[in-house]
Design a protein around this motif. Structure first.
Motif, mmCIF file in Angstrom:
data_model
loop_
_atom_site.group_PDB
_atom_site.id
_atom_site.type_symbol
_atom_site.label_atom_id
_atom_site.label_comp_id
_atom_site.label_asym_id
_atom_site.label_seq_id
_atom_site.Cartn_x
_atom_site.Cartn_y
_atom_site.Cartn_z
ATOM 1 N N GLN A 91 24.377 26.763 36.988
ATOM 2 C CA GLN A 91 25.494 27.685 37.142
ATOM 3 C C GLN A 91 26.525 27.586 36.032
ATOM 4 N N ASP A 92 26.715 26.413 35.445
ATOM 5 C CA ASP A 92 27.847 26.175 34.543
ATOM 6 C C ASP A 92 27.381 25.664 33.190
ATOM 7 N N SER A 93 28.253 25.823 32.202
ATOM 8 C CA SER A 93 27.967 25.315 30.861
ATOM 9 C C SER A 93 28.681 24.006 30.584
ATOM 10 N N THR A 94 29.579 23.587 31.476
ATOM 11 C CA THR A 94 30.266 22.297 31.340
ATOM 12 C C THR A 94 30.243 21.588 32.680
ATOM 13 N N ALA A 95 30.491 20.291 32.618
ATOM 14 C CA ALA A 95 30.694 19.531 33.852
ATOM 15 C C ALA A 95 32.135 19.725 34.317
ATOM 16 N N PHE A 96 32.423 19.315 35.557
ATOM 17 C CA PHE A 96 33.763 19.438 36.128
ATOM 18 C C PHE A 96 34.183 18.110 36.741
ATOM 19 N N LEU A 97 35.479 17.864 36.710
ATOM 20 C CA LEU A 97 36.024 16.655 37.307
ATOM 21 C C LEU A 97 36.382 16.936 38.757
ATOM 22 N N ASP B 142 35.064 19.688 28.938
ATOM 23 C CA ASP B 142 34.400 20.361 27.826
ATOM 24 C C ASP B 142 33.580 19.418 26.955
ATOM 25 N N HIS B 143 33.814 18.112 27.085
ATOM 26 C CA HIS B 143 33.032 17.180 26.265
ATOM 27 C C HIS B 143 31.659 16.902 26.882
ATOM 28 N N ILE B 144 31.399 17.468 28.073
ATOM 29 C CA ILE B 144 30.068 17.345 28.680
ATOM 30 C C ILE B 144 29.476 18.742 28.759
ATOM 31 N N GLN B 145 28.550 19.045 27.871
ATOM 32 C CA GLN B 145 27.951 20.370 27.773
ATOM 33 C C GLN B 145 26.611 20.398 28.497
ATOM 34 N N THR C 91 19.652 20.066 30.541
ATOM 35 C CA THR C 91 20.139 19.065 29.591
ATOM 36 C C THR C 91 21.645 18.887 29.769
ATOM 37 N N ALA C 92 22.072 17.638 29.731
ATOM 38 C CA ALA C 92 23.502 17.301 29.747
ATOM 39 C C ALA C 92 23.786 16.493 28.496
ATOM 40 N N GLU C 93 24.806 16.922 27.725
ATOM 41 C CA GLU C 93 25.127 16.275 26.451
ATOM 42 C C GLU C 93 26.568 15.785 26.463
ATOM 43 N N ASN C 94 26.746 14.523 26.065
ATOM 44 C CA ASN C 94 28.075 13.922 25.973
ATOM 45 C C ASN C 94 28.559 14.007 24.528
ATOM 46 N N LEU C 95 29.574 14.833 24.286
ATOM 47 C CA LEU C 95 30.089 15.030 22.935
ATOM 48 C C LEU C 95 31.211 14.073 22.589
ATOM 49 N N SER C 96 31.609 13.214 23.516
ATOM 50 C CA SER C 96 32.733 12.314 23.267
ATOM 51 C C SER C 96 32.252 10.999 22.671
ATOM 52 N N SER C 97 33.220 10.169 22.278
ATOM 53 C CA SER C 97 32.905 8.861 21.687
ATOM 54 C C SER C 97 32.900 7.760 22.731
ATOM 55 N N GLU C 98 32.998 8.143 24.023
ATOM 56 C CA GLU C 98 32.978 7.172 25.106
ATOM 57 C C GLU C 98 31.817 7.487 26.037
ATOM 58 N N PRO C 99 31.221 6.466 26.665
ATOM 59 C CA PRO C 99 30.171 6.742 27.639
ATOM 60 C C PRO C 99 30.758 7.407 28.878
ATOM 61 N N VAL C 100 29.968 8.228 29.544
ATOM 62 C CA VAL C 100 30.437 8.916 30.752
ATOM 63 C C VAL C 100 29.397 8.781 31.850
ATOM 64 N N GLU C 101 29.898 8.672 33.094
ATOM 65 C CA GLU C 101 29.052 8.708 34.275
ATOM 66 C C GLU C 101 29.005 10.158 34.753
ATOM 67 N N LEU C 102 27.821 10.628 35.103
ATOM 68 C CA LEU C 102 27.656 12.040 35.449
ATOM 69 C C LEU C 102 26.790 12.176 36.682
ATOM 70 N N GLN C 103 27.251 13.011 37.600
ATOM 71 C CA GLN C 103 26.451 13.382 38.759
ATOM 72 C C GLN C 103 25.913 14.786 38.501
ATOM 73 N N LEU C 104 24.590 14.904 38.385
ATOM 74 C CA LEU C 104 23.963 16.183 38.066
ATOM 75 C C LEU C 104 23.250 16.702 39.307
ATOM 76 N N LEU C 105 23.494 17.976 39.635
ATOM 77 C CA LEU C 105 22.954 18.581 40.857
ATOM 78 C C LEU C 105 22.083 19.782 40.523
#
Length: 545
Positions: free
Chosen positions: A380-386, A434-437, A466-480
């Motif tokens: 549904q989305d092009s970015t992740a959400f908090l 926006d840093h998670i595409q 595909t989920a891509e982390n564009l930041s310089s820090e690691p991220v935890e992601l819940q993908l549905l």
């Protein structure tokens, strides 16, 4: 004793009374509901023994009035008088009296400025007349002044004329300057008068002719008489509003709670003790209509035949007896949702509020712990959400209302908050990351418009997320991802994932796959999904990707 009457209801003339006592009855207490309010007014005055009338301005009370209690007298009939002449300023409050005095001072200032302007204009006209006369002398001619024949006296005469013209010109300039100052002073005075009148109007003093409530009072022994009046009106309301400040570093949420109170009638609150109630008198008072659960069967052709007959001009559709019960669908009345919640909140400070205005009453700030989740739905989305999961530990329910969401000092937007009971939790959206595409690709379209058909009753669909982390820090992601499922034995579905999900029924939603991913800085993760559908050859597949 409780006596009630509407202002529109007129009571027959009463016997003569010893004295009328005209008093204000300002609001002293108010219970404001989600819609409507109960207003309490208290009256105290010294009265001699005898039968009297207490007159209360009805302009203050636009709705039905109840005499709910009193002391020092026996209270009788309550009637309405539509026209009663009030002595000037007799009902002014201190604020109204001060505003009225300010209007008088402003009117005096305008009058004085007008007098000064008239004097300045007269001085200008006088100087202009002098200059005109002197210029006529200097011009000479048929209408001019004849100079002396003695040459010796001409010089002194010209000098005197020149001096007179200079003096007149100076007087004109001075008068013009004074005229500008008086015009400015008049404009300022008129502006002050406009503001003074507006201030007085905002306080809504009583006119000289008003409607009044007349309450009969039989005072056995002269002394202090007290009376309490209750009015209920539908023209007031309040709603809860919130500000939610999320600190993502500390994982805390500051919850600011505000009650927005509005009065939309001719009521003025001046230092009123206010209670807010969650009760809503406009809610339904009884259960909804249960309806009729009649069921019937029919041949599918029957409807088409009847409709066709109506189109062709037949009277079948106009004949109610000919219509089968298949058109008689059950009818249901809407049923109001009940929260079963009745709370009151005391506002610690008195409230002042003018008609048509709103006031925000703060409840204070609460600091709550939250669990933060970076959630992604790549279909549904092009970015992740908090998402923040907040537990209500305030000790009281959080009422439904609109909240302004603020993340790390930046406003994210507005969100409607549901009722959150004490001790329960709610998820709050705090905007895109926006840093998670995210990307979603239908690989099966590479081989056909509708996927890969193994045969007429087997279809294979393939997708890549595909989920891509564009930041310089690691991220935890819940993908549905919502994978297909079947409730029919004839339809078989095989779901294959290149990465095993952590949950195949996320939050008890059938087919909702969830993956808990850790994305390294500037890295991505890809999951391949394939769905194989098998069904009988005489059936058709119904599924939306």
């Amino acid at each position: 004793m409780r006596i009630a009457i509407s202002l529109a209801a007129m009571v027959a003339a009463s016997p003569a009374f010893a004295e009328d006592f005209l008093v204000r009855a300002d609001i002293s207490q108010a219970v404001i509901y989600a819609s409507g309010a109960e207003l309490i007014r208290q009256v105290e005055l010294d009265m001699p023994a005898g039968q009297h009338r207490i007159l209360i301005p009805a302009d203050q009370m636009s709705g039905p009035l109840l005499v709910t209690g009193g002391a020092g007298a026996t209270f009788g009939a309550l009637s309405a008088i539509t026209s009663y002449r009030v002595p000037e300023n007799a009902l002014d409050t201190d604020a109204q009296a001060s505003a009225r005095a300010a209007v008088l001072l402003a009117e005096q200032a305008v009058s004085e400025a007008q007098d000064q302007q008239r004097r300045a204009e007269a001085a200008i006209r006088a100087a202009e007349i002098q200059i005109t006369y002197l210029e006529a002398i200097a011009t000479g001619g048929a209408d001019g002044h004849a100079f002396l024949a003695d040459i010796a006296e001409i010089g002194s005469q010209v000098t005197a004329l020149a001096d007179a013209i200079l003096a007149a010109e100076a007087a004109l300039l001075s008068a013009q300057s004074a005229g500008e100052e008086t015009r400015d002073a008049l404009h300022a005075a008129e502006t002050d008068l406009t503001w003074a009148n507006a201030t007085l109007a905002d306080l809504r003093p009583f006119e000289e002719n008003i409607a009044v409530w007349a309450i009969e009072a039989d005072v056995a022994v002269g002394g202090q008489v007290a009376l309490e009046l209750t009015q209920r009106t539908a023209r007031a309301s309040w709603v809860p509003r919130y500000e939610m400040h999320l600190d993502t570093e500390r994982g805390t949420l500051e919850l600011g709670q505000i009650a927005e109170v509005e009065v939309v009638t001719n009521l003025s609150f001046d230092n009123v003790a206010v209670q807010l109630s969650t009760n809503d008198p406009d809610r339904p008072l009884q259960p909804g209509f249960i309806g009729d659960g009649l069921a019937s069967i029919y041949e599918p052709r029957q409807v088409a035949d009847l409709l066709r007959a109506g189109v062709e001009g037949s009277s079948v559709l106009g004949d109610h007896d000919a219509l089968p019960e298949l058109f008689a669908a059950p009818t249901y009345e809407p049923i109001g949702q009940s929260l079963g919640l009745s709370l009151t909140f005391d506002i610690p400070e008195p409230v002042s509020l003018t008609s048509g205005a709103r006031v925000a009453l703060p409840f204070g700030m609460e600091s709550l712990d939250v669990d933060l989740v970076n959630r992604a739905v790549p279909r549904q989305d092009s970015t992740a959400f908090l998402v923040a999961e907040m537990e209500n530990t305030t000790g009281r329910p959080i009422l439904p209302g609109q909240a302004m969401l603020i993340r790390d000092g930046a406003m994210i937007g507005n969100h409607d908050i549901p009722l959150v009971a004490n001790g329960s939790a709610v998820e709050l959206p705090f905007g895109p990351l926006d840093h998670i595409q995210l990307t979603w690709t239908d690989l099966s379209r590479d081989t056909g418009d509708r996927g890969v058909f193994v045969n007429s009753s087997i279809e294979l669909r393939r997708f890549e997320i595909t989920a891509e982390n564009l930041s310089s820090e690691p991220v935890e992601l819940q993908l549905l991802y919502a994978t297909p499922y079947s409730e029919q034995e004839e339809l078989e579905i095989d779901v294959t994932s290149s990465l095993a999900p952590n949950d195949t029924a996320w939050e008890d939603i059938r087919g909702a796959y969830a993956w808990d991913l850790t994305l390294a800085p500037n890295a991505d993760a890809t999951i391949d999904l394939s769905f194989e559908f098998r069904w009988p050859e005489d059936q058709a597949l119904n599924w939306r990707e």
